[in-house]
Structures are given as C-alpha cells and as structure tokens.
Design a protein around this motif. Structure first.
Motif, PDB file in Angstrom:
ATOM      1  N   GLY A 168       0.912  -1.162   0.047  1.00 18.38           N
ATOM      2  CA  GLY A 168      -0.084  -0.108   0.037  1.00 18.38           C
ATOM      3  C   GLY A 168       0.966   1.237   0.121  1.00 18.38           C
ATOM      4  O   GLY A 168       2.046   1.204  -0.209  1.00 18.38           O
ATOM      5  N   THR A 169       0.143   2.316   0.149  1.00 20.27           N
ATOM      6  CA  THR A 169       0.853   3.652   0.410  1.00 20.27           C
ATOM      7  C   THR A 169       2.105   3.694   1.323  1.00 20.27           C
ATOM      8  O   THR A 169       3.185   4.282   0.821  1.00 20.27           O
ATOM      9  CB  THR A 169      -0.077   4.871   0.708  1.00 20.27           C
ATOM     10  N   PHE A 170       2.130   3.096   2.327  1.00 17.19           N
ATOM     11  CA  PHE A 170       3.008   2.998   3.254  1.00 17.19           C
ATOM     12  C   PHE A 170       3.616   1.580   3.403  1.00 17.19           C
ATOM     13  O   PHE A 170       3.489   0.998   4.530  1.00 17.19           O
ATOM     14  CB  PHE A 170       2.512   3.557   4.696  1.00 17.19           C
ATOM     15  N   ALA A 171       3.956   1.173   2.338  1.00 17.97           N
ATOM     16  CA  ALA A 171       4.679  -0.326   2.094  1.00 17.97           C
ATOM     17  C   ALA A 171       5.832  -0.397   3.209  1.00 17.97           C
ATOM     18  O   ALA A 171       6.780   0.389   3.197  1.00 17.97           O
ATOM     19  CB  ALA A 171       5.031  -0.506   0.774  1.00 17.97           C
ATOM     20  N   GLN A 172       5.659  -1.431   3.984  1.00 14.60           N
ATOM     21  CA  GLN A 172       6.664  -1.694   4.808  1.00 14.60           C
ATOM     22  C   GLN A 172       7.025  -3.376   4.532  1.00 14.60           C
ATOM     23  O   GLN A 172       6.232  -4.188   4.343  1.00 14.60           O
ATOM     24  CB  GLN A 172       6.417  -1.713   6.136  1.00 14.60           C
ATOM     25  N   SER A 173       8.232  -3.703   4.886  1.00 16.58           N
ATOM     26  CA  SER A 173       8.638  -5.097   4.897  1.00 16.58           C
ATOM     27  C   SER A 173       9.569  -5.452   5.837  1.00 16.58           C
ATOM     28  O   SER A 173      10.462  -4.594   6.335  1.00 16.58           O
ATOM     29  CB  SER A 173       9.236  -5.318   3.449  1.00 16.58           C
ATOM     30  N   TRP A 174       9.940  -6.919   6.152  1.00 10.12           N
ATOM     31  CA  TRP A 174      10.700  -7.361   7.271  1.00 10.12           C
ATOM     32  C   TRP A 174      11.085  -8.895   6.728  1.00 10.12           C
ATOM     33  O   TRP A 174      10.534  -9.575   5.916  1.00 10.12           O
ATOM     34  CB  TRP A 174       9.861  -7.329   8.470  1.00 10.12           C
ATOM     35  N   CYS A 175      12.445  -8.836   7.188  1.00  4.38           N
ATOM     36  CA  CYS A 175      13.034 -10.210   6.716  1.00  4.38           C
ATOM     37  C   CYS A 175      14.007 -10.574   7.942  1.00  4.38           C
ATOM     38  O   CYS A 175      14.278  -9.582   8.773  1.00  4.38           O
ATOM     39  CB  CYS A 175      13.679 -10.191   5.820  1.00  4.38           C
ATOM     40  N   ALA A 176      14.012 -11.997   8.278  1.00  6.40           N
ATOM     41  CA  ALA A 176      14.961 -12.407   9.368  1.00  6.40           C
ATOM     42  C   ALA A 176      15.570 -13.745   8.680  1.00  6.40           C
ATOM     43  O   ALA A 176      14.835 -14.451   7.905  1.00  6.40           O
ATOM     44  CB  ALA A 176      14.124 -12.757  10.732  1.00  6.40           C
ATOM     45  N   SER A 177      16.796 -14.063   8.931  1.00  9.20           N
ATOM     46  CA  SER A 177      17.538 -15.151   8.493  1.00  9.20           C
ATOM     47  C   SER A 177      18.120 -15.843   9.741  1.00  9.20           C
ATOM     48  O   SER A 177      18.655 -15.289  10.611  1.00  9.20           O
ATOM     49  CB  SER A 177      18.390 -14.953   7.324  1.00  9.20           C
ATOM     50  N   PHE A 178      18.218 -16.996   9.559  1.00  6.01           N
ATOM     51  CA  PHE A 178      18.807 -17.962  10.703  1.00  6.01           C
ATOM     52  C   PHE A 178      19.741 -19.006  10.096  1.00  6.01           C
ATOM     53  O   PHE A 178      19.496 -19.545   9.178  1.00  6.01           O
ATOM     54  CB  PHE A 178      17.620 -18.571  11.544  1.00  6.01           C
ATOM     55  N   ALA A 179      20.633 -19.351  10.826  1.00 11.56           N
ATOM     56  CA  ALA A 179      21.476 -20.651  10.591  1.00 11.56           C
ATOM     57  C   ALA A 179      20.675 -21.745  11.281  1.00 11.56           C
ATOM     58  O   ALA A 179      20.082 -21.518  12.403  1.00 11.56           O
ATOM     59  CB  ALA A 179      22.589 -20.548  11.267  1.00 11.56           C
ATOM     60  N   SER A 180      20.461 -22.792  10.715  1.00 15.67           N
ATOM     61  CA  SER A 180      19.663 -23.901  11.172  1.00 15.67           C
ATOM     62  C   SER A 180      20.741 -24.962  11.371  1.00 15.67           C
ATOM     63  O   SER A 180      21.421 -25.406  10.555  1.00 15.67           O
ATOM     64  CB  SER A 180      18.348 -24.018  10.564  1.00 15.67           C
ATOM     65  N   ILE A 181      20.194 -26.040  12.286  1.00 13.35           N
ATOM     66  CA  ILE A 181      20.978 -27.398  12.491  1.00 13.35           C
ATOM     67  C   ILE A 181      20.372 -28.393  11.966  1.00 13.35           C
ATOM     68  O   ILE A 181      19.014 -28.566  12.477  1.00 13.35           O
ATOM     69  CB  ILE A 181      21.430 -27.439  14.064  1.00 13.35           C
ATOM     70  N   ILE A 182      21.058 -29.105  11.225  1.00 17.81           N
ATOM     71  CA  ILE A 182      20.200 -30.112  10.659  1.00 17.81           C
ATOM     72  C   ILE A 182      20.534 -31.473  11.591  1.00 17.81           C
ATOM     73  O   ILE A 182      21.384 -31.574  12.289  1.00 17.81           O
ATOM     74  CB  ILE A 182      21.242 -30.665   9.213  1.00 17.81           C
ATOM     75  N   PRO A 183      19.109 -32.204  11.776  1.00 17.34           N
ATOM     76  CA  PRO A 183      19.506 -33.439  12.514  1.00 17.34           C
ATOM     77  C   PRO A 183      20.449 -34.162  12.143  1.00 17.34           C
ATOM     78  O   PRO A 183      20.882 -34.463  11.023  1.00 17.34           O
ATOM     79  CB  PRO A 183      18.201 -34.185  12.325  1.00 17.34           C
ATOM     80  N   GLN A 184      21.369 -34.906  13.101  1.00 18.37           N
ATOM     81  CA  GLN A 184      22.388 -35.651  12.688  1.00 18.37           C
ATOM     82  C   GLN A 184      23.089 -36.607  13.695  1.00 18.37           C
ATOM     83  O   GLN A 184      22.400 -36.262  15.105  1.00 18.37           O
ATOM     84  CB  GLN A 184      23.527 -34.543  12.317  1.00 18.37           C
ATOM     85  N   GLU A 185      23.638 -37.313  13.660  1.00 21.94           N
ATOM     86  CA  GLU A 185      24.459 -38.419  14.728  1.00 21.94           C
ATOM     87  C   GLU A 185      25.847 -38.260  14.261  1.00 21.94           C
ATOM     88  O   GLU A 185      26.326 -38.294  13.190  1.00 21.94           O
ATOM     89  CB  GLU A 185      23.952 -39.787  14.679  1.00 21.94           C
ATOM     90  N   TRP A 186      26.776 -37.779  15.127  1.00 22.93           N
ATOM     91  CA  TRP A 186      28.345 -37.985  14.900  1.00 22.93           C
ATOM     92  C   TRP A 186      28.869 -38.726  15.914  1.00 22.93           C
ATOM     93  O   TRP A 186      28.593 -38.577  16.991  1.00 22.93           O
ATOM     94  CB  TRP A 186      28.826 -36.706  15.054  1.00 22.93           C
ATOM     95  N   ASP A 187      29.693 -39.520  15.520  1.00 20.39           N
ATOM     96  CA  ASP A 187      30.924 -40.296  16.447  1.00 20.39           C
ATOM     97  C   ASP A 187      32.168 -40.418  15.947  1.00 20.39           C
ATOM     98  O   ASP A 187      32.436 -40.550  14.955  1.00 20.39           O
ATOM     99  CB  ASP A 187      30.202 -41.809  16.306  1.00 20.39           C
ATOM    100  N   SER A 188      32.856 -39.861  16.992  1.00 19.73           N
ATOM    101  CA  SER A 188      34.410 -39.527  16.405  1.00 19.73           C
ATOM    102  C   SER A 188      35.177 -40.936  16.409  1.00 19.73           C
ATOM    103  O   SER A 188      36.418 -40.919  15.703  1.00 19.73           O
ATOM    104  CB  SER A 188      35.164 -38.780  17.774  1.00 19.73           C
ATOM    105  N   GLY A 189      34.843 -42.150  16.829  1.00 24.96           N
ATOM    106  CA  GLY A 189      35.602 -43.371  16.811  1.00 24.96           C
ATOM    107  C   GLY A 189      36.548 -43.169  18.035  1.00 24.96           C
ATOM    108  O   GLY A 189      36.565 -42.150  18.961  1.00 24.96           O
ATOM    109  N   LEU A 190      37.190 -44.193  18.067  1.00 21.58           N
ATOM    110  CA  LEU A 190      38.293 -44.366  19.068  1.00 21.58           C
ATOM    111  C   LEU A 190      39.556 -43.299  18.815  1.00 21.58           C
ATOM    112  O   LEU A 190      40.026 -43.675  17.918  1.00 21.58           O
ATOM    113  CB  LEU A 190      38.708 -45.752  19.294  1.00 21.58           C
ATOM    114  N   THR A 191      39.904 -42.592  19.560  1.00 21.12           N
ATOM    115  CA  THR A 191      41.084 -41.646  19.524  1.00 21.12           C
ATOM    116  C   THR A 191      42.097 -41.980  20.486  1.00 21.12           C
ATOM    117  O   THR A 191      41.941 -42.215  21.791  1.00 21.12           O
ATOM    118  CB  THR A 191      40.783 -40.156  19.823  1.00 21.12           C
ATOM    119  N   GLY A 192      43.287 -42.462  20.164  1.00 20.99           N
ATOM    120  CA  GLY A 192      44.360 -42.786  20.963  1.00 20.99           C
ATOM    121  C   GLY A 192      45.271 -43.991  20.687  1.00 20.99           C
ATOM    122  O   GLY A 192      45.133 -44.238  19.545  1.00 20.99           O
ATOM    123  N   PRO A 193      45.726 -44.678  21.389  1.00 19.93           N
ATOM    124  CA  PRO A 193      45.422 -44.817  23.123  1.00 19.93           C
ATOM    125  C   PRO A 193      45.879 -43.558  23.781  1.00 19.93           C
ATOM    126  O   PRO A 193      47.070 -43.051  23.411  1.00 19.93           O
ATOM    127  CB  PRO A 193      46.098 -46.038  23.379  1.00 19.93           C
TER     128      PRO A 193
END
Length: 245
Positions: free
Chosen positions: A60-85
């Motif tokens: 309209g005459t007084f047009a306004q807009s807004w935006c926002a952006s986010f980093a999002s985290i994807i579902p996941q499973e992580w295992d380092s395996g064995l480190t060492g000894p």
C-alpha cells in the motif's frame, strides 16, 4: 559416604552409587599407577547446518517489509570413533576408574539466544560412572564422551546428536517465495532441509522496500556466522584396578 546394613549384607555408597558390598567381588584400585593427563582436550566439531528465511510485508501507500535469517542445525548423529590410545594400563589389571577436572574453554554459539548448558561442572573433579559423561545439552542438542578400553590401551570416544522430529511444519506452502498467482509469499522458507532447527539469528532488516526475498537486493544475509564447535580442557585421572573374580 554412608555404610549401612541391609539384611545380612553391608553396603558402602557414594550418592546413589554402590561402591562396595559384601555381595560383590572386591575391587582393588592401584592409585600408585594412576595416569594423570594434563591439558587434555575433549573437542566437538561444528554441526552440519542449513538456513531458514522469514519474510513479511504490508503493501500500500506506506509499504513496509521485514525479513530475518537464521542458521539452522540439521538433525544428525556424529561419532568420533576411538582416539588414542591416550594411556596404557599395567599388565594384568581388569578394571579402570576415570576422574576428570575439565572446563569449557571454547564456547559454542548460542541456540535461540540461550547458552548451551553444561552438564559437567567447570573445573570440579568428577568421577565418571562407567567412564562416560554427558557434557552439553539444550533443546535437540546433546554431546557426550566416554573412555573405552581396547587391549591394554585406553581410548577416548566423543559423540554428538541433534534430534530429528521430522518437518518443522511452519514453512511456506511448497517452500516457495511466490504465491500461486505470482505474488510475494509471506512466511518462512528453508534452504535445503525442512527438518532443520532454526538456531542462530544471522540478520534482520526492515524498511519500505519489499524486495527482501532470498537473493533480492535488500535481502537478509545468509552468511553463516555461527560456530557450534566446543572444547573442554583440563586433567584426566586414569586409575587402574583389579576385580577378583
């Protein structure tokens, strides 16, 4: 550390853990053979991530807009395996105990503005029941580590996971930036994964122009400035022992 009798048996407890009982084979610890690891690091990597982008406007005459952006985290499973000894047990032992004095020295980014909670108290000596420890948890995020034996060696294993509850459910129809008639679509779109969790605010913009859709001239930035890597550092005490069979 109470000692109490129940029926014909005697028990010694530390908190809710039974450390000795007449019903159990005795444990002989060998503190003279304790391995003390100083400036020991337990590290966790950044998560695999996507992004989420929100748009709204008033035309309209007084047009306004807004935006926002986010980093999002994807579902996941992580295992380092064995480190060492990381240490070697003396010949003939069949048991080991782990104590740690660790502090978080690299902080992960916040999650929806909140610090990711520490499950392990900074700098306090803590006995790890079974050699494992949950170290961080917030929302869908959890991290833990454990010490495992292979042969006469002691190894470190680290794990982290992000829960998957399926499609978050608030995305724009068809994940489209346009309505069916070609107009500008209000709402949220995801970058590549509808199951990802919006986690870290990247940018917000307001103003008269409504050219704020992804990729447009006045769009919010999608440059990921978050980093969820984490580092704990301190001392690890590995005490060997023997349980009589």
């Amino acid at each position: 550390m109470p000692v109490f009798k129940s029926g014909g048996e005697i028990y010694h407890t530390e908190g809710s853990d039974i450390r000795w009982a007449t019903t159990r084979a005795p444990l002989l610890l060998l503190p003279g053979y304790t391995s003390t690891l100083i400036n020991f690091d337990v590290s966790f990597p950044d998560f695999a991530k996507d992004n989420a982008y929100g748009l709204d406007y008033a035309a309209g005459t007084f047009a306004q807009s807004w935006c926002a952006s986010f980093a999002s985290i994807i579902p996941q499973e992580w295992d380092s395996g064995l480190t060492g000894p990381i240490a070697t047990l003396p010949t003939g032992v069949n048991h080991f105990e782990i104590d740690v004095e660790l502090s978080r020295v690299v902080e992960p980014s916040t999650y929806i503005g909140k610090t990711i909670a520490k499950s392990l108290a900074d700098g306090e000596r803590t006995w790890l029941n079974g050699g494992s420890c949950e170290v961080e948890r917030l929302g869908p995020i959890i991290r833990m580590f454990r010490f495992e034996r292979s042969g006469d060696g002691i190894y470190l294993r680290r794990k982290q996971s992000v829960e998957d509850i399926g499609n978050q459910g608030y995305w724009a129809p068809g994940n489209s930036q346009s309505t069916g008639s070609g107009g500008i679509q209000r709402g949220w779109t995801y970058g590549s994964n509808p199951n990802a969790w919006p986690a870290f605010l990247l940018d917000t913009r307001t103003g008269g122009s409504i050219s704020k859709r992804r990729g447009e001239a006045n769009a919010c930035s999608l440059v990921d400035t978050s980093n969820y890597s984490s580092l704990w550092r301190g001392t690890v005490f590995i005490t060997p022992g023997h349980i009589k069979s």
